[in-house]
Design an enzyme around this catalytic site. Structure first.
Site, PDB file in Angstrom:
ATOM      1  N   SER A  83       0.835  -1.212   0.000  1.00  0.00           N
ATOM      2  CA  SER A  83       0.000   0.000   0.000  1.00  0.00           C
ATOM      3  C   SER A  83       0.860   1.250   0.000  1.00  0.00           C
ATOM      4  O   SER A  83       0.622   2.192  -0.777  1.00  0.00           O
ATOM      5  CB  SER A  83      -0.881   0.060   1.251  1.00  0.00           C
TER       6      SER A  83
ATOM      7  N   ARG B 110       0.542   7.833   5.753  1.00  0.00           N
ATOM      8  CA  ARG B 110      -0.423   7.071   6.567  1.00  0.00           C
ATOM      9  C   ARG B 110      -1.822   7.684   6.497  1.00  0.00           C
ATOM     10  O   ARG B 110      -2.827   6.977   6.529  1.00  0.00           O
ATOM     11  CB  ARG B 110       0.034   7.014   8.022  1.00  0.00           C
TER      12      ARG B 110
ATOM     13  N   HIS C 231      -3.279   6.647   3.281  1.00  0.00           N
ATOM     14  CA  HIS C 231      -3.555   5.206   3.405  1.00  0.00           C
ATOM     15  C   HIS C 231      -4.894   4.983   4.114  1.00  0.00           C
ATOM     16  O   HIS C 231      -5.736   4.205   3.656  1.00  0.00           O
ATOM     17  CB  HIS C 231      -2.380   4.597   4.192  1.00  0.00           C
TER      18      HIS C 231
END
Ligand SMILES: C/C1=C2N=C(/C=C3N=C(/C(C)=C4\N[C@@](C)([C@@H]5N=C1[C@](C)(CCC(=O)O)[C@H]5CC(=O)O)[C@@](C)(CC(=O)O)[C@@H]4CCC(=O)O)[C@@](C)(CC(=O)O)[C@@H]\3CCC(=O)O)C(C)(C)[C@@H]/2CCC(=O)O
Length: 209
Positions: free
Chosen positions: A16, A39, A42
Site C-alpha cells: 500500500s 499514513r 492510506h
C-alpha cells in the site's frame, strides 16, 4: 475456485505504502512529514488527499517530542481514541476521550453547544503540552480555538485537526490554520475523519516509521 489474495499483514502495508509513494505527489513534504502524510492517505484510501494535507510550525516534530516526554493524547471522539495503536506510543501515553463523561450532557446544555464541544472543558487539567486529536467534530475544534483565545488557557504541544463533514469542518480547520494557536496538521476542506486523524497520530508516535 478459492479467491487468491495477499494474506500477509506487513506485506499488505508495504505494498500500500509503495503504491501511495508511486501515485501521490509528496515532494513538498519534509522527511518527517512525508510518512505521516502517507499514513493519512492510506487511511482515507485516497491519493487525492495529498494536496489537502498541511503541517504548520513543525507539528510532527513537536508532537513526537511531546509524546516521547509522556504527553497525553486528547481525542474528541471514542472512535479516535480506540484507533490509536497503544504499542506504538513511546511512553505508554494516556489516551483520553471525555465525550462520554457523565458531566458532559449537562455542560452541553449549559453551554448551548454540542457534547463534543462541551467535552473539551474537561480537558483543561491535561491540556498543557498535550497532543490533541480532533477527527470528528468541527464544534470541538471551534471550541478549542475559542478556549485558546484566552491567554491563561493551557497550551497543547500540537493539534491534529481533521474533522470531517459539510457543516463547519472546512471552516474550523481554516480557523485553526490561520490562528497559529498551536503547531498543527490539517486536511483542508471537507475531507478528514477519525481514521485519518488516528493514522496521523499513529505515524507521529513511532519515529521508526
Ligand atoms: C454533526 C455531527 C457529525 N458527525 C459526523 C460524522 C460521524 N459521526 C459519527 C459518530 C458515531 C458520532 N458523531 C458524534 C460526535 C456526533 N456527530 C455530530 C454531532 C451531532 C455534533 C458534532 C459537531 O458537529 O461538531 C456529535 C454529537 C455531539 O453532541 O457532539 C457522536 C458523539 C454521536 C453519538 O453517537 O452520540 C458519535 C461519536 C461517538 C464516539 O466515537 O465517541 C459517525 C460514525 C456517523 C454515524 O454514526 O453514522 C461519523 C464518523 C466520521 C468520522 O470519521 O469520525 C460529521 C460528518 C463529522 C458531522 C459533522 C459535520 C456535518 O457536516 O454534518
Amino acid at each position: 475456485m478459492p479467491y487468491v489474495y495477499e494474506t500477509d499483514g506487513p506485506a499488505i502495508y508495504r505494498e500500500s505504502f509503495a503504491i501511495i509513494r508511486r501515485e501521490a505527489e509528496l515532494s513538498r513534504f519534509s522527511p518527517e512529514e512525508e510518512p505521516v502524510a502517507v499514513r493519512m492517505i492510506h487511511a482515507a484510501g485516497l491519493v487525492a488527499l495529498a494536496p489537502h494535507v498541511h503541517f504548520r510550525d513543525d507539528a510532527v516534530a513537536r508532537a513526537r517530542t511531546a509524546l516521547e516526554a509522556g504527553a497525553p493524547i486528547l481525542c474528541d471522539a471514542r472512535m479516535v481514541a480506540e484507533g490509536i495503536t497503544r504499542k506504538r506510543l513511546p511512553a505508554d501515553n494516556a489516551v483520553i476521550c471525555t465525550l462520554h463523561d457523565e458531566r458532559v450532557p449537562g455542560l452541553a446544555r449549559e453551554m448551548g453547544n454540542t457534547r463534543s464541544a462541551a467535552a473539551l472543558e474537561l480537558w483543561r487539567p491535561r491540556l498543557e503540552g498535550a497532543v490533541v486529536a480532533i477527527g470528528n467534530a468541527p464544534t470541538a475544534l471551534f471550541h478549542l480555538l475559542n478556549m485558546l483565545e484566552d491567554p491563561d488557557c493551557p497550551r497543547p504541544a500540537a493539534i491534529v485537526g481533521c474533522p470531517v463533514g459539510f457543516v463547519g469542518a472546512a471552516e474550523s480547520k481554516q480557523a485553526l490554520w490561520e490562528s497559529g494557536a498551536a503547531p498543527c496538521a490539517i486536511v483542508e476542506g471537507r475531507l478528514g475523519g477519525s481514521a485519518v486523524t488516528v493514522a496521523a497520530i499513529n505515524a507521529m508516535a513511532d519515529r521508526s516509521e
